[in-house]
Design an enzyme around this catalytic site. Structure first.
Site, short mmCIF file in Angstrom:
data_model
loop_
_atom_site.label_atom_id
_atom_site.label_comp_id
_atom_site.label_asym_id
_atom_site.label_seq_id
_atom_site.Cartn_x
_atom_site.Cartn_y
_atom_site.Cartn_z
N GLU A 195 35.39 41.71 40.01
CA GLU A 195 35.29 41.12 41.35
C GLU A 195 33.87 40.58 41.58
OE1 GLU A 195 38.12 42.83 44.51
OE2 GLU A 195 36.16 43.33 45.29
N HIS B 124 46.05 55.40 20.01
CA HIS B 124 47.47 55.37 19.65
C HIS B 124 48.21 54.29 20.45
CE1 HIS B 124 47.06 59.16 17.41
NE2 HIS B 124 46.08 59.33 18.27
N LYS C 152 44.79 37.06 50.41
CA LYS C 152 45.17 37.59 51.72
C LYS C 152 45.73 36.48 52.60
CE LYS C 152 41.68 41.23 51.90
NZ LYS C 152 40.44 41.66 52.53
O1 PA5 Z 1 34.93 45.14 47.00
C1 PA5 Z 1 35.49 44.64 47.96
O2 PA5 Z 1 34.85 44.10 48.86
C2 PA5 Z 1 36.98 44.70 48.13
O3 PA5 Z 1 37.64 45.09 46.97
C3 PA5 Z 1 37.34 45.66 49.25
O4 PA5 Z 1 36.84 46.94 48.92
C4 PA5 Z 1 38.84 45.74 49.49
O5 PA5 Z 1 39.36 44.45 49.72
C5 PA5 Z 1 39.15 46.65 50.68
O6 PA5 Z 1 38.49 46.20 51.80
P1 PA5 Z 1 38.29 47.11 53.08
O7 PA5 Z 1 37.43 48.27 52.70
O8 PA5 Z 1 37.64 46.21 54.07
O9 PA5 Z 1 39.64 47.59 53.53
#
Ligand code: PA5
Length: 529
Positions: free
Chosen positions: A322, A351, A455
């Site tokens: 990410e 394995h 989203k």
């Molecule tokens: O690293 C990130 O920003 C994302 O993966 C968020 O952690 C994830 O989308 C969850 O978001 P939130 O904590 O606002 O629910």
């Protein structure tokens, strides 16, 4: 290289950091003699950029935010007293609240104590806490921890059914930095309904971890949940494991959060080192750069030889992919950067896919994690002079050698032992490695535009669903093909999305959609029951 030469290379490049109980070995990455020297300039600049970031620069330029996860374990480095105070107050509040839960001072509506913890969150609000929980959990933990990290109804049912009669003794922590994430909101609503079904108030069993003012925060305050803990815009989700998002579940589980913070803090000191041969994060990021040619052309296979670290691969998958997987560089060029991460654990994966790693496509490097201390106390002998732990060690070494013999490269990170302190250090090590690597390849490691895109697209599907259902309800008796429905709602191009919506709706009793099969799948007709 023969074994003697490899030994010399090992001695030359081993980066031992005894203060944090870990060592990084890059000897099985076959960079040439001059590589580190050539990269000294870019690494100097990367380290300088990290210094600025830690000093409070708005390093997340696209979102105009500071990047402050390093302050979580060194609040004195925060750029102002307000942030410093927030961090210190929060850690103290986490300790205090966990203590109150453990002593029963904070108790559920029925019964005298909580002994199950249910954590609801996703992405950065779940992966770090899950890693910590699984890596450090013990038999005698004061609370047993469960997670819901999806909007899968069957997955949610499974957790709720497992809790069964223990739901009244379950403390639910809902973690969402934004307080808007649909998966977590949905799971919360499902869990709240489960409490209600047995005559309990969800609010009396619920805690929120979120940014002040978020929808989740407003709900928690408005409904008088047991407690709320803050998150801040200067901590990214995937680097939030040492904020309340990770510290609260860990403290409730009985994990030594001070040791975890101390390990991370100490690792930060080590990984600010300017001499790159003594800086394990600098070496790791350079190896990522070397191996993938600065473009991530090779995947990173994460292979911890320790069951308790089986979730490290998933955690790193998010932290790295990410952060690094970006379309544009900070200069605005199209770069399609990334570094693919996968892996589970050794020896298990030997394995599974090791065959390909040794003999198939040469498109990866391995990061082994090896833990010296096997277990407390004596082990039985499974063969003469050999224990199960000796086998684990031998399999790690054997795999590393088998790969090296075929010119397949690997890094080995060795921990003296696995505990709260070394886990904190390991987390900090990879956080810093990601930061340095992002500097080397010039991408913003701290935004996630791709996650937002997914989203938005899901929101569009649900809007379409509402219109389709409204249309079917207008004339409930008649039945129509998907083509007739999209024509009627004026969305001919959305035919596939509408088809999937209808097929899903017809497979479930919730919306009363009726499906009459035709000769071909696409001839089916839909109406209302
Ligand atoms: O690293 C990130 O920003 C994302 O993966 C968020 O952690 C994830 O989308 C969850 O978001 P939130 O904590 O606002 O629910």
């Amino acid at each position: 290289m023969n074994q003697r030469e490899l030994w010399e290379r090992y001695r030359q490049y081993l980066c031992a950091a005894p203060g944090i109980g870990l060592q990084v070995d890059i000897s099985r990455m076959m960079f040439d003699e001059g590589y580190l020297e050539r990269m000294a300039g870019p690494m100097d600049r990367a380290l300088a950029a990290m210094e600025e970031l830690e000093g409070g620069a708005k390093a997340n330029v696209d979102e105009d935010r500071m990047v402050g996860h390093y302050w979580l374990r060194a609040p004195e480095l925060a750029p102002n007293d307000a942030i410093r105070g927030d961090i210190e107050k929060t850690v103290a509040a986490v300790r205090e609240f966990a203590g109150q839960v453990h002593t029963g001072a904070v108790a559920p509506q029925r019964g005298d104590g909580f002994y199950i913890l249910l954590v609801i969150g996703i992405g950065g609000s779940a992966l770090g806490p899950q890693l910590v929980c699984d890596a450090l959990g013990q038999d005698d933990d004061p609370l047993i921890v469960r997670f819901i990290d999806n909007t899968d109804p069957d997955g949610i049912d499974r957790v709720i059914e497992e809790l069964d009669e223990e739901l009244p003794q379950t403390l639910t922590v809902v973690t969402s930095k934004s307080g808007e994430t649909r998966e977590s909101r949905n799971a919360m609503l499902e869990v709240a309904a489960a409490y209600q079904r047995v005559g309990l108030s969800f609010a009396k069993h619920a805690v929120a971890v979120t940014c002040e003012g978020s929808a989740l925060h407003q709900q928690a305050v408005g409904d008088q949940w047991l407690h709320t803990f803050p998150m801040w815009d200067w901590v990214g989700g995937r680097t939030s494991v040492l904020s309340a998002a990770g510290l609260l579940p860990a403290a409730l589980q009985g994990i030594d959060i001070d040791a975890m913070l101390a390990g991370a803090r100490q690792c930060d000191i080590v990984t600010r080192e300017k001499n790159l041969l003594r800086n394990p994060a600098a070496l790791l990021s350079l190896m990522w750069h070397y191996s993938g040619d600065g473009r991530g052309v090779r995947d990173m296979v994460v292979l911890p030889y320790r069951d308790r670290l089986a979730l490290l691969g998933r955690y790193l998958q998010q932290l790295v992919m990410e952060s690094i997987g970006k379309e544009h560089s900070r200069a605005g060029e199209t770069v399609h950067q990334g570094l693919t991460v996968y892996g589970n654990k050794g020896t298990t994966d030997q394995h599974a896919y090791l065959q390909q790693l040794r003999d198939g496509r040469d498109d990866f490097f391995v990061t082994f994690i090896n833990v010296r201390h096997d277990r407390d106390g004596q082990s039985i002998r499974v063969e003469e002079d050999v224990t199960t732990g000796d086998y684990l060690n031998a399999f790690w070494q054997g795999t590393r050698t088998a790969l090296c013999d075929k010119g397949r490269e690997s890094i080995s990170i060795t921990l003296d032992e696995l505990n709260a302190r070394t886990l904190g250090a390991l987390i900090a090590l990879f956080e810093r490695t990601v930061g340095l690597y992002a500097e080397l390849i010039n991408v913003n490691a701290y935004d996630q535009p791709g996650v937002e895109a997914g989203k938005k697209a899901a929101g569009a599907v649900l809007d379409l669903q509402r219109r389709v259902l409204a249309h079917l309800r207008d004339d409930p008796k008649s039945s129509r093909t998907v083509e007739e429905i999209v024509a009627a709602i004026g969305e001919p191009d959305a035919v596939e999305a509408v088809y999937q919506i209808l097929e899903h709706a017809a497979a479930n009793p919730n919306h009363g959609v009726r499906r009459t099969a035709g000769t071909e799948p696409f001839d089916a007709r839909y109406g209302m029951t």
